[in-house]
Design an enzyme around this catalytic site. Structure first.
Site, short mmCIF file in Angstrom:
data_model
loop_
_atom_site.label_atom_id
_atom_site.label_comp_id
_atom_site.label_asym_id
_atom_site.label_seq_id
_atom_site.Cartn_x
_atom_site.Cartn_y
_atom_site.Cartn_z
N LYS A 1 0.66 -1.07 -0.14
CA LYS A 1 -0.11 0.11 -0.11
C LYS A 1 0.84 1.18 -0.01
O LYS A 1 0.46 2.35 -0.43
CB LYS A 1 -1.46 0.06 1.15
CG LYS A 1 -2.35 -0.98 1.22
CD LYS A 1 -2.55 -0.71 2.21
CE LYS A 1 -4.13 -2.24 2.36
NZ LYS A 1 -4.39 -3.51 2.03
N GLU B 1 -2.49 7.82 7.14
CA GLU B 1 -2.72 8.33 6.77
C GLU B 1 -4.57 9.49 7.06
O GLU B 1 -4.83 8.95 8.02
CB GLU B 1 -2.99 8.60 5.48
CG GLU B 1 -4.55 7.12 5.03
CD GLU B 1 -5.16 6.22 3.46
OE1 GLU B 1 -3.82 6.31 2.52
OE2 GLU B 1 -5.78 5.88 3.62
N GLU C 1 -9.74 1.29 -5.55
CA GLU C 1 -10.61 1.26 -4.84
C GLU C 1 -9.78 2.56 -4.39
O GLU C 1 -9.09 3.47 -3.87
CB GLU C 1 -10.15 0.64 -3.48
CG GLU C 1 -10.95 -1.04 -3.44
CD GLU C 1 -10.55 -1.92 -2.14
OE1 GLU C 1 -11.32 -1.07 -0.99
OE2 GLU C 1 -10.75 -2.68 -2.19
N GLU D 1 -5.91 2.10 -2.89
CA GLU D 1 -5.44 0.81 -2.71
C GLU D 1 -5.49 0.33 -4.43
O GLU D 1 -6.79 0.30 -4.54
CB GLU D 1 -5.57 -0.08 -1.45
CG GLU D 1 -6.36 -1.09 -1.45
CD GLU D 1 -6.71 -1.59 0.21
OE1 GLU D 1 -6.17 -2.33 0.00
OE2 GLU D 1 -8.05 -1.64 0.78
N ASN E 1 -6.35 -3.39 -5.81
CA ASN E 1 -6.55 -5.28 -5.18
C ASN E 1 -6.88 -5.93 -6.52
O ASN E 1 -7.23 -5.25 -7.26
CB ASN E 1 -8.02 -5.25 -5.00
CG ASN E 1 -7.97 -5.23 -3.45
OD1 ASN E 1 -7.02 -5.76 -2.26
ND2 ASN E 1 -8.89 -4.06 -3.02
N PHE F 1 -22.26 -7.70 17.08
CA PHE F 1 -21.55 -8.82 16.08
C PHE F 1 -20.71 -9.73 16.40
O PHE F 1 -19.47 -9.85 15.70
CB PHE F 1 -21.03 -7.70 15.35
CG PHE F 1 -22.33 -6.61 14.27
CD1 PHE F 1 -22.90 -7.03 13.03
CD2 PHE F 1 -22.72 -5.37 14.86
CE1 PHE F 1 -23.98 -5.82 12.49
CE2 PHE F 1 -23.39 -4.92 14.67
CZ PHE F 1 -23.76 -5.06 13.49
#
Length: 673
Positions: free
Chosen positions: A116, A200, A275, A292, A294, A352
């Site tokens: 990245k 970032e 992305e 990034e 993929n 979750f």
């Protein structure tokens, strides 16, 4: 064209690739771990090869075992699916050295985009917008704090080789950096073998939008529109749709052209995804930034297939075989709207928490369309597609991703696609592990989602106190009361027909008191119809005791309801919530008020394991004083670290578990006094 393809992955993506390969006349080879020996992808393949024990690090992640399996079976190409080996440059090179085609991009592109930090530098050089941040290597937590402070909060810490929501932490201040930097490094190392972290600027009111690109080995590269992936939880995508309700045609073109420029700069071919983080507050269409790339097929690829009519797996295979794309950018057409929901083994009612166990019942809604087509052409009927890799009786394991299935719907309009999702979720039957079906339905019905005004913070903003089920209207609750009373009448009618009863044959009760969500409804059931709280209801349904699911029509509007008998009534599940209905004959309902309710025991002094997992770290010892909210332990489950905090202040009385120990759900870790 290839003769035999080995799929170096598991679950639904392995099944997905094999179905396309079989349609193309290509023989298939599955690889599996001990945990997957009887999995659907193994049964679907023409051949299968055991890799090793259940942990991915000892099976699916071992490149040498994958290559050996390909050589032993005579496979002439390997498709990596979503992940595992798909981002490993060395594996792609090893395939080339072994004379086996890698169904994916060239090794140099994987290397360039897999890091990245380096990928952002390349993107900037290619003229792609990038997010302000620090792209160098960060030595320790103190340096991370200094960098985050310089960039400005909120800031995002990300594992350099991360993906899929793993190895990411959002920091709103120094304390968040100090608590999250080391866990981010560990997650990156555990999941991707790389503990480097970069930081970032976090874009506020952000939308996560990605561009699907496709290129061949002859220099042709196209973009296939965008996908909106802003509905996320802990940076893990939950809902995806194509196209985005935010993106304009001009914005789509600008994004697509930058994505193609980046792909061309690294010599990219095959399917890939660029992305972007997009400022939802910027109405100019210029506020988008590279996140990034993929270098693989994405989990959410079906929505792109639905609106373009393209089978991306087939395109990848043809590109790997050296064929040129059969179309150009001007030939790409986006038609209708598609939405994908990820059905996870997790319990939204318990924060979750991951859920594992046997699928006692698994009955997805019936797919009503060709698996990899859109509604383009004369047939404009909404349809459902289910991509899965599980079967009833199978096991959801703690070793792998908790996704059970992907539910995709297509329709001419966004509203119709959403409504089709709600109906399909109502009809999706899963028993055993907890699932997020109710939560997904609630998302689909949420006014803010339906308006398209979404950001990556949607779930945190709309459910700050957790999920407790979708709110039900008074009209829906009246309908459910009628359904419950109808079901109770049917049960009573069956009971009275049992042979050999003493005395005269009884008639089933006609009047019922149905309590739902603390409110009593008086329901009268007769041959003339159903009356709820004195008002007739136009309800049509058929129910035989034992039915798990019923199709109801209320005022000619269809509704699917799951019924589960419970003590004194039913559990009714529909429209994103489960409601327990206590159903009693009206003449005895009043006596129920005199029953004493059992008070649950106070467990607040115990720290319990909220899910099965590994106790990675214990931060306190016997005799230590703790404050409410203080981190006490870290439990890893399904490759994610979970910090367990003190619910109240106290002193550690006893410690019942130690670091490195495997925990079962609700196992006591420590006790406070």
């Amino acid at each position: 064209m290839f003769k035999k393809i080995l799929v170096a992955n598991r679950g639904e993506i392995a099944c997905r690739v094999m179905r396309t390969a079989k349609r193309m006349g290509i023989a298939t080879v599955a690889v599996y771990s001990d945990a997957d020996a009887r999995s659907p992808h193994v049964l679907l393949a023409d051949e299968s090869v055991r890799l090793g024990p259940a942990p991915a690090a000892e099976s699916y992640l071992k490149a040498e075992l994958i290559l050996l399996a390909a050589k032993e079976t005579g496979a002439d190409c390997i498709h990596p699916g979503y992940g595992f080996l798909s981002e490993r440059e060395s594996f792609a090179r090893a395939c080339a050295e072994a004379g086996i085609a890698f169904v994916g991009p060239p090794p140099n592109a994987i290397a360039a985009m897999g890091d990245k930090i380096e990928s952002k530098k390349l993107a900037k050089a290619a003229g792609v917008n990038v997010v302000p941040g620090f792209l160098g290597e960060i030595a320790d937590t103190d340096e991370a704090v200094r960098i985050a402070s310089d960039i400005g909060y909120p800031a995002m810490m990300k594992a350099s080789a991360g993906g899929g929501g793993k190895g990411m932490r959002l920091a709103y201040g120094e304390q968040d950096v100090r608590e999250g930097f080391e866990p981010t490094k560990r997650e990156g190392l555990a999941s991707f073998g790389d503990d480097r972290v970069f930081i970032e600027k976090f874009i506020e009111s952000p939308r996560h939008i990605e561009i699907q690109v496709l290129g061949d080995q002859h220099g042709n590269i196209v973009y296939l529109g965008e996908r909106e992936c802003s509905i996320q939880r802990r940076h893990q995508k939950v809902v995806e749709e194509a196209p985005s309700p935010f993106v304009t045609p001009d914005m789509r073109r600008a994004m697509g052209e930058q994505a193609v420029a980046l792909a061309r700069a690294v010599g990219y071919y095959s399917a890939g995804t660029v992305e972007l983080i997009v400022s939802g507050a910027d109405t100019t269409g210029q506020g988008f930034y590279f996140l990034e790339m993929n270098t693989r097929l994405q989990v959410e690829h079906p929505v792109t297939e639905a609106i373009t009519g393209l089978d991306l797996v087939e395109q990848m295979i043809r590109v790997a075989a050296g064929e040129p794309l059969g179309f150009g950018q001007d030939d790409v057409r986006l038609d209708g709207w598609a939405i994908e929901n990820r059905v996870y083994a997790e319990d939204p009612y318990r924060g979750f928490l991951p859920s594992i166990g046997r699928l006692v019942r698994y009955a997805p809604p019936e797919s009503s369309a060709a698996p990899y087509s859109s509604g383009q052409g004369d047939d404009r009927t909404p349809y459902v597609r289910v991509d899965d890799g599980v079967v009833e009786g199978g096991e959801v394991s703690m070793f792998y991703d908790p996704m059970i299935a992907k539910l995709i719907t297509w329709a001419p309009t966004r509203e119709e696609a959403i409504d089709t999702q709600v109906a399909a979720l109502d009809a999706f039957e899963i028993e055993g592990p907890g699932t997020n079906l109710d939560f997904l339905s609630a998302l689909m019905q949420h006014p803010r989602f339906r308006s398209g005004a979404i950001t990556t913070g949607f779930i945190a903003e709309e459910y700050p106190d957790g999920f407790h089920g979708a709110p039900a209207s008074a009209e829906l609750l009246r309908t459910l009361a009628a359904v419950a009373a109808f079901g109770a009448t049917a049960q009573a009618d069956r009971a009275r027909r049992i042979d050999g009863q003493l005395g005269r044959t009884l008639r089933p009760p006609a009047d019922w008191t149905v309590r739902i969500d603390g409110v009593d409804h008086l329901v009268a059931v007769s041959t003339d119809g159903i009356v709820v709280d004195g008002k007739p209801i136009d309800l049509a349904m058929e129910y035989t005791p034992g039915d798990r699911i019923v199709e109801v029509e209320v005022d000619e509007v269809p509704l699917t309801v799951k019924l589960e008998p419970v003590r004194s009534g039913f559990r009714l599940s529909t429209r994103g919530a489960s409601h327990v209905a206590r159903v009693l004959p009206a003449r005895i309902a009043a006596y129920a008020e005199h029953l004493i309710e059992k008070v649950p025991p106070d467990l607040s002094r115990f720290l319990l394991a909220p899910m099965p997992g590994l106790l990675v770290r214990l931060d306190v010892a016997e005799g230590d004083r703790v404050e409410a909210g203080q981190p006490l332990a870290v439990v890893e489950a399904m490759k994610m670290e979970n910090i367990l905090r003190a619910g109240k202040a106290g002193v550690v009385k006893t410690v019942e578990a130690k670091a490195g120990e495997s925990l079962s759900v609700d196992q006591v870790i420590l006790e406070l006094e």
